[in-house]
Design a protein around this motif. Structure first.
Motif, PDB file in Angstrom:
ATOM      1  N   UNK A  25      26.844  62.115 151.910  1.00 52.88           N
ATOM      2  CA  UNK A  25      26.035  60.920 151.744  1.00 52.88           C
ATOM      3  C   UNK A  25      26.552  59.763 152.592  1.00 52.88           C
ATOM      4  N   UNK A  26      27.772  59.869 153.122  1.00 50.89           N
ATOM      5  CA  UNK A  26      28.338  58.785 153.925  1.00 50.89           C
ATOM      6  C   UNK A  26      29.204  59.365 155.042  1.00 50.89           C
ATOM      7  N   UNK A  27      28.988  58.857 156.255  1.00 50.95           N
ATOM      8  CA  UNK A  27      29.764  59.250 157.408  1.00 50.95           C
ATOM      9  C   UNK A  27      30.523  58.036 157.942  1.00 50.95           C
ATOM     10  N   UNK A  28      31.707  58.295 158.452  1.00 46.65           N
ATOM     11  CA  UNK A  28      32.479  57.239 159.103  1.00 46.65           C
ATOM     12  C   UNK A  28      32.680  57.666 160.558  1.00 46.65           C
ATOM     13  N   UNK A  29      32.252  56.829 161.474  1.00 46.87           N
ATOM     14  CA  UNK A  29      32.341  57.130 162.900  1.00 46.87           C
ATOM     15  C   UNK A  29      33.162  56.062 163.608  1.00 46.87           C
ATOM     16  N   UNK A  30      33.591  56.391 164.800  1.00 45.44           N
ATOM     17  CA  UNK A  30      34.289  55.426 165.646  1.00 45.44           C
ATOM     18  C   UNK A  30      33.985  55.774 167.100  1.00 45.44           C
ATOM     19  N   UNK A  31      34.560  55.001 168.021  1.00 43.98           N
ATOM     20  CA  UNK A  31      34.344  55.217 169.450  1.00 43.98           C
ATOM     21  C   UNK A  31      35.366  54.387 170.205  1.00 43.98           C
ATOM     22  N   UNK A  32      35.367  54.542 171.506  1.00 39.72           N
ATOM     23  CA  UNK A  32      36.202  53.681 172.337  1.00 39.72           C
ATOM     24  C   UNK A  32      35.747  52.237 172.153  1.00 39.72           C
ATOM     25  N   UNK A  33      36.681  51.296 171.987  1.00 38.71           N
ATOM     26  CA  UNK A  33      36.288  49.913 171.737  1.00 38.71           C
ATOM     27  C   UNK A  33      35.969  49.112 172.994  1.00 38.71           C
ATOM     28  N   UNK A  79      41.247  56.137 168.515  1.00 41.72           N
ATOM     29  CA  UNK A  79      39.947  56.533 167.956  1.00 41.72           C
ATOM     30  C   UNK A  79      39.778  58.046 168.012  1.00 41.72           C
ATOM     31  N   UNK A  80      40.151  58.636 169.148  1.00 40.88           N
ATOM     32  CA  UNK A  80      40.049  60.087 169.297  1.00 40.88           C
ATOM     33  C   UNK A  80      40.927  60.802 168.282  1.00 40.88           C
ATOM     34  N   UNK A  81      42.124  60.298 168.053  1.00 40.49           N
ATOM     35  CA  UNK A  81      43.033  60.936 167.098  1.00 40.49           C
ATOM     36  C   UNK A  81      42.502  60.830 165.670  1.00 40.49           C
ATOM     37  N   UNK A  82      41.877  59.714 165.326  1.00 44.03           N
ATOM     38  CA  UNK A  82      41.308  59.563 163.983  1.00 44.03           C
ATOM     39  C   UNK A  82      40.246  60.628 163.721  1.00 44.03           C
ATOM     40  N   UNK A  83      39.461  60.973 164.749  1.00 39.71           N
ATOM     41  CA  UNK A  83      38.422  61.990 164.581  1.00 39.71           C
ATOM     42  C   UNK A  83      39.019  63.386 164.659  1.00 39.71           C
ATOM     43  N   UNK A  84      39.931  63.610 165.575  1.00 43.36           N
ATOM     44  CA  UNK A  84      40.582  64.919 165.659  1.00 43.36           C
ATOM     45  C   UNK A  84      41.212  65.315 164.323  1.00 43.36           C
ATOM     46  N   UNK A  85      41.807  64.338 163.652  1.00 46.34           N
ATOM     47  CA  UNK A  85      42.513  64.602 162.404  1.00 46.34           C
ATOM     48  C   UNK A  85      41.571  64.789 161.223  1.00 46.34           C
ATOM     49  N   UNK A  86      40.300  64.401 161.392  1.00 48.79           N
ATOM     50  CA  UNK A  86      39.349  64.477 160.293  1.00 48.79           C
ATOM     51  C   UNK A  86      39.349  63.256 159.408  1.00 48.79           C
ATOM     52  N   UNK A  87      40.192  62.251 159.726  1.00 47.53           N
ATOM     53  CA  UNK A  87      40.189  61.022 158.926  1.00 47.53           C
ATOM     54  C   UNK A  87      38.893  60.253 159.136  1.00 47.53           C
ATOM     55  N   UNK A  88      38.288  60.402 160.305  1.00 48.70           N
ATOM     56  CA  UNK A  88      36.947  59.895 160.573  1.00 48.70           C
ATOM     57  C   UNK A  88      36.084  61.081 160.975  1.00 48.70           C
ATOM     58  N   UNK A  89      34.788  60.979 160.741  1.00 44.64           N
ATOM     59  CA  UNK A  89      33.899  62.129 160.895  1.00 44.64           C
ATOM     60  C   UNK A  89      33.357  62.348 162.299  1.00 44.64           C
ATOM     61  N   UNK A  90      33.006  61.265 162.993  1.00 46.37           N
ATOM     62  CA  UNK A  90      32.270  61.387 164.254  1.00 46.37           C
ATOM     63  C   UNK A  90      32.852  60.459 165.312  1.00 46.37           C
ATOM     64  N   UNK A  91      32.959  60.977 166.536  1.00 45.38           N
ATOM     65  CA  UNK A  91      33.255  60.158 167.705  1.00 45.38           C
ATOM     66  C   UNK A  91      31.926  59.946 168.420  1.00 45.38           C
ATOM     67  N   UNK A  92      31.533  58.687 168.582  1.00 44.72           N
ATOM     68  CA  UNK A  92      30.181  58.378 169.046  1.00 44.72           C
ATOM     69  C   UNK A  92      30.048  58.324 170.556  1.00 44.72           C
TER      70      UNK A  92
END
Length: 270
Positions: A25-33, A79-92
């Motif tokens: 029901x909720x996704x957390x994404x990030x990207x290069x700033x 940001x890439x490491x946060x997604x690789x680790x699964x702490x965040x769901x999507x790299x945008x």
């Protein structure tokens, strides 16, 4: 919380309907700033990211009935490491690399292709039509650029391409005559040229020297990574590619970033 109590109640009452809608029901994404017009920090709320990738992802999530937050997680490597680790769901704004295939599931087709163009000073005598025209000339490119491995290998072997701190310094170096040409993205480059007041002094060739794909990528260790989500996002990316809808989104966000840069530049003047 990935699975809320109301979700469990839904599964109990309407299992086929709810399971068809995925389990998140909720996704957390990030990207290069610092990758305009795809993603950059929101000046109004630096905890969040804005940009074309964010707009596309938010629109897709809304259509799927999934809440999404696109948050600042540090510089690109963080940001890439946060997604690789699964702490965040999507790299945008993921760039496809062999190493990251071990940690990320890329959504195909690409959200967009980031055209890198050759920029030169107005009146330059460089006869650029292909990459073969560039050896022997002094070039400059942002150290934050993300070219394809093929272009990076060609540049390392054949080009004199000095790194600049960022896109602004890349274009300023060109304008100041410290380089004969610059390699810079189409949309971000045009916005930066306008923001720096270099219109008419720096111009771009229309022939792209590189076109790295920009993808949505889901962490393999994300609790939300399932066939339904991957399939639905792939469907949305296919629809977007077929409609050509990414171009106005890129142009709108390039203009948005340019206006923000001009506003910040005006704010620091005495």
């Amino acid at each position: 919380m990935r699975i809320a109590s109301y979700w469990l109640a839904c599964v109990a009452a309407f299992p086929s309907l709810c399971l068809a809608a995925g389990s998140c029901e909720r996704l957390v994404a990030t990207a290069s700033p610092d990758a305009p017009p795809y993603a950059w920090r929101d000046p109004a709320d630096p905890r969040k990211l804005i940009g074309a990738s964010v707009d596309v992802l938010a629109s897709a999530a809304a259509q799927l009935g999934v809440k999404i937050d696109v948050l600042y997680a540090g510089r690109r490597s963080q940001a890439l490491e946060e997604v690789r680790s699964g702490r965040m769901d999507i790299l945008a704004d993921a760039v496809l690399t062999e190493a990251d295939l071990e940690h990320l599931d890329y959504v195909h087709p690409a959200l967009a292709f980031n055209d890198y163009l050759v920029w030169s000073r107005q009146g330059s005598t460089i006869p650029y039509t292909t990459l073969a025209d560039l050896p022997g000339h002094r070039g400059v490119m942002s150290a934050k650029a993300r070219p394809t491995p093929a272009f990076a290998a060609f540049a390392a072997e054949h080009l004199t391409l000095q790194p600049a701190e960022n896109l602004t310094h890349t274009l300023e170096s060109l304008a100041q005559g410290k380089a004969d040409y610059a390699v810079a993205p189409r949309y971000a480059g045009a916005a930066a040229v306008a923001a720096l007041g270099l219109d008419g002094r720096v111009v771009a060739s229309e022939v792209a020297v590189d076109r790295p794909g920009i993808y949505l990528a889901i962490a393999q260790d994300s609790a939300c990574n399932d066939g339904w989500l991957r399939g639905q996002l792939a469907k949305k990316m296919t629809e977007l590619a077929a409609s050509g809808g990414i171009q106005p989104i890129l142009q709108r966000n390039a203009e948005r970033w340019k206006q923000q840069q001009q506003a910040m530049s005006g704010a620091v003047k005495p």
